[in-house]
Write a protein that holds these residues in place. Structure first.
Motif, PDB file in Angstrom:
ATOM      1  N   GLU A   1     -42.901 -44.407  -7.993  1.00  0.00           N
ATOM      2  CA  GLU A   1     -43.149 -43.925  -9.360  1.00  0.00           C
ATOM      3  C   GLU A   1     -44.287 -42.912  -9.359  1.00  0.00           C
ATOM      4  OE1 GLU A   1     -43.178 -45.484 -13.905  1.00  0.00           O
ATOM      5  OE2 GLU A   1     -42.830 -46.872 -12.266  1.00  0.00           O
TER       6      GLU A   1
ATOM      7  N   ILE B   1     -36.877 -40.396 -11.614  1.00  0.00           N
ATOM      8  CA  ILE B   1     -37.052 -41.445 -12.611  1.00  0.00           C
ATOM      9  C   ILE B   1     -37.092 -40.779 -13.985  1.00  0.00           C
ATOM     10  CG2 ILE B   1     -38.474 -43.375 -13.387  1.00  0.00           C
ATOM     11  CD1 ILE B   1     -39.675 -43.516 -10.591  1.00  0.00           C
ATOM     12  N   PRO B   2     -36.180 -41.117 -14.859  1.00  0.00           N
ATOM     13  CA  PRO B   2     -36.143 -40.498 -16.186  1.00  0.00           C
ATOM     14  C   PRO B   2     -37.368 -40.867 -17.025  1.00  0.00           C
ATOM     15  CG  PRO B   2     -34.081 -41.636 -15.680  1.00  0.00           C
ATOM     16  CD  PRO B   2     -35.088 -42.071 -14.670  1.00  0.00           C
TER      17      PRO B   2
ATOM     18  N   ARG C   1     -34.045 -44.645 -18.103  1.00  0.00           N
ATOM     19  CA  ARG C   1     -35.109 -45.108 -17.209  1.00  0.00           C
ATOM     20  C   ARG C   1     -34.960 -46.605 -16.944  1.00  0.00           C
ATOM     21  NH1 ARG C   1     -40.506 -43.459 -16.070  1.00  0.00           N
ATOM     22  NH2 ARG C   1     -41.803 -45.210 -15.426  1.00  0.00           N
TER      23      ARG C   1
ATOM     24  N   LYS D   1     -34.537 -48.281 -13.215  1.00  0.00           N
ATOM     25  CA  LYS D   1     -35.478 -49.278 -12.702  1.00  0.00           C
ATOM     26  C   LYS D   1     -34.796 -50.633 -12.488  1.00  0.00           C
ATOM     27  CE  LYS D   1     -39.253 -48.647 -12.086  1.00  0.00           C
ATOM     28  NZ  LYS D   1     -39.939 -48.194 -10.840  1.00  0.00           N
TER      29      LYS D   1
ATOM     30  N   SER E   1     -30.579 -40.317  -8.490  1.00  0.00           N
ATOM     31  CA  SER E   1     -31.807 -40.872  -9.059  1.00  0.00           C
ATOM     32  C   SER E   1     -32.396 -41.880  -8.081  1.00  0.00           C
ATOM     33  CB  SER E   1     -31.529 -41.553 -10.407  1.00  0.00           C
ATOM     34  OG  SER E   1     -30.839 -42.783 -10.212  1.00  0.00           O
TER      35      SER E   1
END
Length: 206
Positions: free
Chosen positions: A68, A80-81, A87, A91, A156
């Motif tokens: 992150e 990571i959106p 998001r 995750k 992603s």
């Protein structure tokens, strides 16, 4: 930046793939946490890898925290959106992939750790952990479906986490033969395996 890790850890590989995808410079310090000569404890009191040491000397640990941070260092190829539903999905995929790995690592350690004799090993514990692996694979196969990537049409962190988990299963559990029952996951891994970030971080064989 300095990344302390091993060449075979799937958690370290996840971080290295992110570093490659983000085109960030770093130095890799290979460390064997099982060795008395291990140095990671000086940076991470838990004695675990990966551990990222920043330029100022501060240490960041746990792969989920590290990736992150890395994604925020450069706007290039966001993995990571921003906060929101997408998001949360990314995750959650990462947590599922890491949880699958946690169970698989525990099963392997119980089966192979030299500190125990065969009589001291617990087959029921191994079976329980592999049951979690099986359930994780089934959930990922269902959720992936025919999508090109875990969360839609673009790469992603979810794909990186899943790819590292699946590749480690093939590396450490070659007899598991998960591909036959999970063709969509096999398709995703084969696609990811062609990316330079995955090619350059393959664990050494043998």
């Amino acid at each position: 930046m300095k990344l302390i890790g091993s060449l075979t850890s799937p958690y370290v590989r996840k971080v290295r793939v992110v570093l490659a995808e983000k085109k960030l410079d770093y130095r890799l310090q290979v460390d064997d946490v099982w060795s008395k000569a291990s140095e990671v404890g000086a940076a991470n009191p838990l004695g675990k890898v990966p551990c990222l040491v920043l330029e100022g000397g501060d240490a960041v640990y746990d792969s989920r925290v590290i990736v992150e941070h890395l994604d925020q260092l450069s706007p290039l190829g966001r993995l990571i959106p921003p906060p929101g539903r997408e998001r949360l999905q990314v995750k959650t995929w990462e947590a599922l992939a890491d949880g699958l790995l946690d169970a698989a690592v525990l099963a392997r350690q119980e089966a192979t750790w030299p500190g125990r004799s065969d009589a001291q090993r617990c087959p029921a514990w191994i079976e329980r952990q592999l049951g979690k692996v099986s359930a994780g694979l089934k959930a990922m196969e269902t959720d992936l479906g025919d999508k090109p990537f875990c969360c839609g049409n673009h790469l992603s962190l979810a794909d990186i986490a899943v790819g590292c988990a699946l590749a480690w299963l093939e590396f450490r559990f070659p007899d598991l033969a998960w591909r036959a029952d999970h063709p969509q996951l096999a398709r995703l891994l084969d696609k990811l395996a062609q990316r330079p970030s995955f090619v350059d971080t393959q664990p050494p064989q043998g």
